[in-house]
Design an enzyme around this catalytic site. Structure first.
Site, PDB file in Angstrom:
ATOM      1  N   PRO A   1      67.226  37.940  89.105  1.00 33.98           N
ATOM      2  CG  PRO A   1      65.341  37.165  90.442  1.00 33.98           C
ATOM      3  CD  PRO A   1      66.694  36.767  89.560  1.00 33.98           C
ATOM      4  CB  CYS A   2      68.905  43.448  90.149  1.00 37.17           C
ATOM      5  SG  CYS A   2      70.262  44.545  90.375  1.00 37.17           S
TER       6      CYS A   2
END
Length: 410
Positions: A146-147
């Site tokens: 996940p960014c």
């Protein structure tokens, strides 16, 4: 087999432009559709599209050759942020042997365990996993981290600056395992996140870890036998002591664009119609309104009074809002699936019936096999599917990675 004629929608997808742009090109003479002898529709002949690089890639594809790529030895894989297994299934089909999968979500972990009892699924926080026992034993690490935003604060400490983010944990796994290659995938928005600074930091950390990063690329799922307009950013990195020996080649595109019909009906993708399954329901008034949206249409195709009722204050705002009250079309790919099929902003209504897509319809548009069953309540199942990497896209990338590791083995 490469089709001879293409519709406006297909050409728009291939070239990555809007139908409106094609209509403008028609008017100004840049690209004029022809009459197709068989059905009298105005369509584009294949010869008209060869001037475009995107079409050349499609017409000169090595897809069939690449289907024959098989591992020349056993390649071991560790996957992080595994979700419901979209990337993992694709890698398995390509020939990788999965040694470990980590995922936080309990329902996704149960999905993985139920479908592949032999897989070593570790449920829990990645920060609590010690990867050192796998040092030197793993060929590839994969995962869609996940960014999260990094805190820059002027320190520029590379690896340390990412501490506290999930990319830091992904990087720590790489550092402890030292695989030959790793694959990271993310949303295309990472390219420009924080004006590009996030990706630049990631590139710096990859270099610091001792890996050569192939220039990141956004892959459009529609080019890889996926009936969905989904885009993902892929990062492939090769350990520096090996990088000079090989060149990574991205997968070739499939020779035609798959559609919603390919997903839900018996044909090229599946050997039967989509199985019956549970699905969300619309409220009564929403059914009454959406029933008036034509196939492939959206809120602007409603009568004005219904537009005002459905859109409320949004009716007066700018922007196309093309996902609202959207009905899919049989002969076009689906729009990108989200974690819920009935969100007002990202509507994905069935092409004929006035209802959201069912769980199995969702899964087929993501190219999951029909025997891959999802665990947890219905909302959790939609979420698992909506967050997944499409299997056929993962399979295509997996073949390219097998080819890379085969080249390294010589």
């Amino acid at each position: 087999m490469i089709p001879e004629y293409y519709t406006i929608a297909q050409v728009a997808d291939i070239l990555g432009i809007s139908k409106e742009t094609l209509r403008r090109w028609d008017k100004n003479g840049k690209l004029i559709p022809q009459r197709n002898d068989s059905n009298q529709y105005r369509m584009y002949h294949r010869s008209q599209l060869t001037q475009f690089e995107e079409a050349q890639l499609l017409f000169n594809s090595d897809w069939e050759k690449e289907l024959a790529i098989k591992p020349t030895k056993d390649y071991k894989l560790v996957e992080l942020f595994a979700g419901a297994g979209g990337l993992a299934i694709g890698m398995e089909k390509a020939g990788f042997e999965t040694v470990l999968l980590n995922e936080l979500d309990k329902h996704a972990c149960q999905t993985l365990r139920n479908n592949r009892p032999q897989w070593n699924v570790i449920q829990g926080d990645i920060s609590q996993i010690d990867f050192k026992p796998y040092y030197g034993q793993i060929d590839i690490v994969t995962g869609g981290f996940p960014c999260q935003a990094f805190s820059y604060a002027g320190h520029k400490r590379g690896f340390e600056d990412a501490r506290g983010t999930l990319f830091f944990e992904f990087a720590r796994a790489i550092k402890e395992i030292q695989p030959k290659v790793f694959l990271a995938e993310n949303v295309r928005g990472l390219l420009n996140h924080d004006n590009g600074r996030t990706l630049e930091t990631i590139k710096g950390i990859i270099d610091e870890l001792g890996y050569f990063l192939v220039e990141p690329r956004v892959l459009k799922a529609i080019f890889y036998q996926v009936p969905q307009k989904r885009e993902r950013l892929f990062l492939v990195a090769i350990r520096k002591d090996l990088a000079k020996k090989v060149i990574f080649k991205w997968p070739s595109p499939y020779q035609r664009i798959m559609t919603v019909k390919d997903a839900l009906k018996k044909g090229a993708l599946y050997n039967c119609d989509v199985p019956k399954s549970q699905g969300m329901k619309y409220p009564k008034r929403k059914i009454e309104i959406l029933s008036q949206v034509p196939e492939g249409g959206y809120w602007r195709d409603l009568p004005d009074e219904l537009q005002r009722e459905y859109m409320m204050k949004s009716y007066f705002l700018g922007g196309g809002k093309t996902g609202i009250a959207r009905r899919l079309a049989w002969n076009e790919p689906s729009l990108t699936l989200t974690c819920s099929p009935a969100q007002k902003q990202t509507e994905r209504c069935h092409p004929e019936e006035t209802r959201p897509l069912t769980v199995r319809e969702y899964a087929r548009i993501q190219t999951f096999p029909d025997d891959w069953l999802f665990s947890g309540p219905m909302g959790a199942q939609y979420k698992q599917i909506g967050n997944a990497v499409p299997i056929n896209l993962a399979y295509a990338v997996g073949r390219s990675l097998i080819r890379l590791l085969n080249d390294l083995s010589f």
